[in-house]
Design an enzyme around this catalytic site. Structure first.
Site, short mmCIF file in Angstrom:
data_model
loop_
_atom_site.label_atom_id
_atom_site.label_comp_id
_atom_site.label_asym_id
_atom_site.label_seq_id
_atom_site.Cartn_x
_atom_site.Cartn_y
_atom_site.Cartn_z
N GLY A 1 2.13 -39.08 -14.51
CA GLY A 1 1.36 -39.87 -15.48
C GLY A 1 2.20 -40.23 -16.69
O GLY A 1 2.17 -41.36 -17.18
N GLY B 1 4.38 -34.97 -15.93
CA GLY B 1 4.64 -35.40 -14.56
C GLY B 1 4.62 -36.91 -14.36
O GLY B 1 5.18 -37.69 -15.13
N TYR C 1 -8.19 -30.25 -1.46
CA TYR C 1 -7.25 -31.22 -2.05
C TYR C 1 -7.12 -32.45 -1.15
O TYR C 1 -7.18 -33.59 -1.62
CB TYR C 1 -5.87 -30.56 -2.24
CG TYR C 1 -4.86 -31.52 -2.84
CD1 TYR C 1 -4.96 -31.94 -4.17
CD2 TYR C 1 -3.80 -32.03 -2.09
CE1 TYR C 1 -4.04 -32.83 -4.72
CE2 TYR C 1 -2.87 -32.92 -2.63
CZ TYR C 1 -3.00 -33.31 -3.95
OH TYR C 1 -2.09 -34.20 -4.49
N SER D 1 -2.21 -39.44 -1.81
CA SER D 1 -1.16 -38.47 -1.48
C SER D 1 -0.88 -38.53 0.01
O SER D 1 -1.74 -38.92 0.81
CB SER D 1 -1.65 -37.06 -1.84
OG SER D 1 -0.84 -36.08 -1.24
N GLY E 1 -4.27 -38.40 -17.33
CA GLY E 1 -3.30 -37.34 -17.04
C GLY E 1 -1.88 -37.77 -17.37
O GLY E 1 -0.94 -37.50 -16.62
N ALA E 2 -1.72 -38.42 -18.52
CA ALA E 2 -0.37 -38.91 -18.89
C ALA E 2 0.38 -37.89 -19.76
O ALA E 2 1.38 -38.24 -20.37
CB ALA E 2 -0.48 -40.26 -19.60
N1 LIG Z 1 3.76 -34.36 -7.48
C1 LIG Z 1 3.57 -34.78 -6.24
O1 LIG Z 1 4.44 -34.62 -5.36
C2 LIG Z 1 2.30 -35.44 -5.86
C3 LIG Z 1 2.12 -35.75 -4.51
C4 LIG Z 1 0.99 -36.46 -4.13
C5 LIG Z 1 0.06 -36.85 -5.08
N2 LIG Z 1 0.25 -36.49 -6.39
C6 LIG Z 1 -0.79 -36.90 -7.34
O2 LIG Z 1 -0.20 -37.39 -8.52
C7 LIG Z 1 -1.09 -37.19 -9.62
C8 LIG Z 1 -0.32 -36.63 -10.81
O3 LIG Z 1 0.16 -35.34 -10.46
P1 LIG Z 1 1.52 -34.72 -11.03
O4 LIG Z 1 2.33 -34.38 -9.84
O5 LIG Z 1 2.09 -35.56 -12.10
O6 LIG Z 1 0.98 -33.35 -11.61
P2 LIG Z 1 1.05 -32.70 -13.08
O7 LIG Z 1 2.42 -32.80 -13.62
O8 LIG Z 1 0.43 -31.35 -12.90
O9 LIG Z 1 0.10 -33.64 -13.94
C9 LIG Z 1 -1.27 -33.65 -13.73
C10 LIG Z 1 -1.93 -34.34 -14.91
O10 LIG Z 1 -3.35 -34.32 -14.69
C11 LIG Z 1 -3.96 -33.83 -15.86
N3 LIG Z 1 -5.26 -33.20 -15.63
C12 LIG Z 1 -5.55 -32.14 -14.86
N4 LIG Z 1 -6.86 -31.83 -14.98
C13 LIG Z 1 -7.41 -32.72 -15.84
C14 LIG Z 1 -8.70 -32.92 -16.37
N5 LIG Z 1 -9.72 -32.09 -16.08
N6 LIG Z 1 -8.92 -33.95 -17.21
C15 LIG Z 1 -7.89 -34.77 -17.56
N7 LIG Z 1 -6.64 -34.62 -17.11
C16 LIG Z 1 -6.40 -33.61 -16.25
C17 LIG Z 1 -2.97 -32.83 -16.40
O11 LIG Z 1 -3.30 -32.55 -17.75
P3 LIG Z 1 -2.85 -31.18 -18.52
O12 LIG Z 1 -1.50 -31.51 -19.08
O13 LIG Z 1 -3.88 -30.97 -19.54
O14 LIG Z 1 -2.80 -30.10 -17.47
C18 LIG Z 1 -1.68 -33.60 -16.23
O15 LIG Z 1 -1.53 -34.55 -17.25
C19 LIG Z 1 -2.19 -36.28 -9.10
O16 LIG Z 1 -3.34 -37.04 -8.86
C20 LIG Z 1 -1.64 -35.74 -7.80
O17 LIG Z 1 -2.64 -35.45 -6.86
C21 LIG Z 1 1.34 -35.81 -6.79
#
Ligand SMILES: NC(=O)c1ccc[n+]([C@@H]2O[C@H](COP(=O)([O-])OP(=O)(O)OC[C@H]3O[C@@H](n4cnc5c(N)ncnc54)[C@H](OP(=O)(O)O)[C@@H]3O)[C@@H](O)[C@H]2O)c1
Length: 314
Positions: free
Chosen positions: A22, A20, A177, A152, A16-17
């Protein structure tokens, strides 16, 4: 731009890089001299991410590899390609995730989608990449390869419902979630325990980014319109940028003070933002019986076989 990474540069995979946290984590690892694989489901977005990483770190050795965590077959194919091409893996960052899908959706293998993508896909992926991680440990025992699981703050109110792991009896977007993120923290701990028992030489750690401004919240906001609007208003006050949010992950992946089974998050108010420090775990995350049972169930559900030998892939 000429490739500035040394031919023997350590390898890091970030799931997921494309966006966000990643993307920021991948930039951070590239800056530290890692060869980085952007493991992603969307080739167009991944190409842009690779450009962004090279713009951030000129000469970075970064490339895209297809991985859709929605499909265990895609996970198996990804791992098979890596095993053919690579000899060792120094960092595996299990970051990809989705949050609070408004309606029950299933992965291609029939799992509730958040549990499947956030957790089970990463569980199988890690098992299949274990031989490459163990090879890294054998070639350089003084520096353990690391696996980082993204958990999280939401894990704290999570529960592993073994009677309804797939939310088939009752679906709640946030409950699903929270369960997936608690599962990731339990996975980090269980993996360390397994590594210690079997002598794999891994450092297994977890991280959470507090509240970071990324696209992750889009689905969750849709699932609760009213709360979503209020949340959008206060979000800028209580949250941090994606680059700040990636710091606990990078700390878990790189810092010298990381210990087996550690869990890092932001050190500011209520762990929502700030510099990385050791994070608080819920009571449920400290229950070894849940940890052990989840490991067993996850092996059954995904067909994961944990062996340091290269698995025979069908
Ligand atoms: N943001 C926060 O405040 C927060 C808080 C707690 C935990 N987290 C955790 O941090 C991690 C990253 O989240 P983020 O906030 O950076 O969200 P994000 O910007 O929505 O990024 C999510 C990433 O996951 C990828 N992804 C989703 N479904 C996938 C699949 N089926 N196969 C491969 N890749 C997939 C997305 O790919 P696409 O570009 O193709 O959609 C995107 O690269 C997550 O595990 C999330 O639970 C985030």
């Amino acid at each position: 731009m000429r490739d500035m990474t040394s031919p023997s540069a350590p390898l890091a995979i970030v799931t997921g890089a494309t966006a966000g946290l990643g993307l920021e984590t991948a930039k951070g690892l590239a800056t530290k001299g890692y060869r980085v694989i952007v493991a992603a489901r969307n080739a167009e977005k991944a190409k842009l991410a690779c450009h962004a990483i090279r713009a951030h770190q000129p000469g970075a050795d970064v490339h895209f590899e297809l991985l859709d965590l929605d499909s265990l077959e895609s996970v198996r194919q990804f791992a098979a390609r890596l095993q053919e091409r690579e000899t060792s893996l120094q960092r595996l960052i299990n970051n990809a995730g989705i949050m609070a899908l408004p309606r029950l959706e299933l992965t291609q293998d029939g799992f509730e989608r958040q549990f499947g993508v956030n957790y089970l896909g990463h569980f199988l992926l890690t098992s299949l990449l274990l031989p490459l991680l163990v090879a890294a440990a054998s070639s350089k025992p003084e520096s353990s390869p690391r696996v980082v699981q993204l958990s999280s703050l939401a894990h704290r109110s999570g529960k592993i419902d073994f009677g309804d792991l797939d939310s088939g009896k009752q679906y709640d977007p946030w409950r699903a979630y929270r369960q997936s993120k608690l599962a990731m923290l339990l996975f980090a701990q269980a993996l360390q325990k397994q590594s210690d028992q079997h002598g794999w030489g891994l450092l297994s750690v977890a991280a959470h980014p507090g509240l970071s401004r990324t696209a992750l919240f889009d689905a969750g906001v849709k699932s609760r319109a009213l709360i979503g609007s209020a949340f959008k208003l206060v979000m800028p006050l209580i949250s941090q940028s994606a680059a700040e949010g990636a710091k606990p992950t990078l700390h878990a992946a790189l810092a010298d003070d990381a210990r087996p089974g550690d869990y890092f998050g932001p050190g500011g108010f209520s762990e929502t933002k700030g510099e990385p420090k050791r994070a608080h775990r819920s009571k449920a995350a400290k229950d070894p019986s849940v940890e052990d049972r989840l490991w067993e169930v996850s092996c059954e559900l995904t067909g994961a076989v944990w062996s340091s030998q290269t698995p025979q892939l069908s």
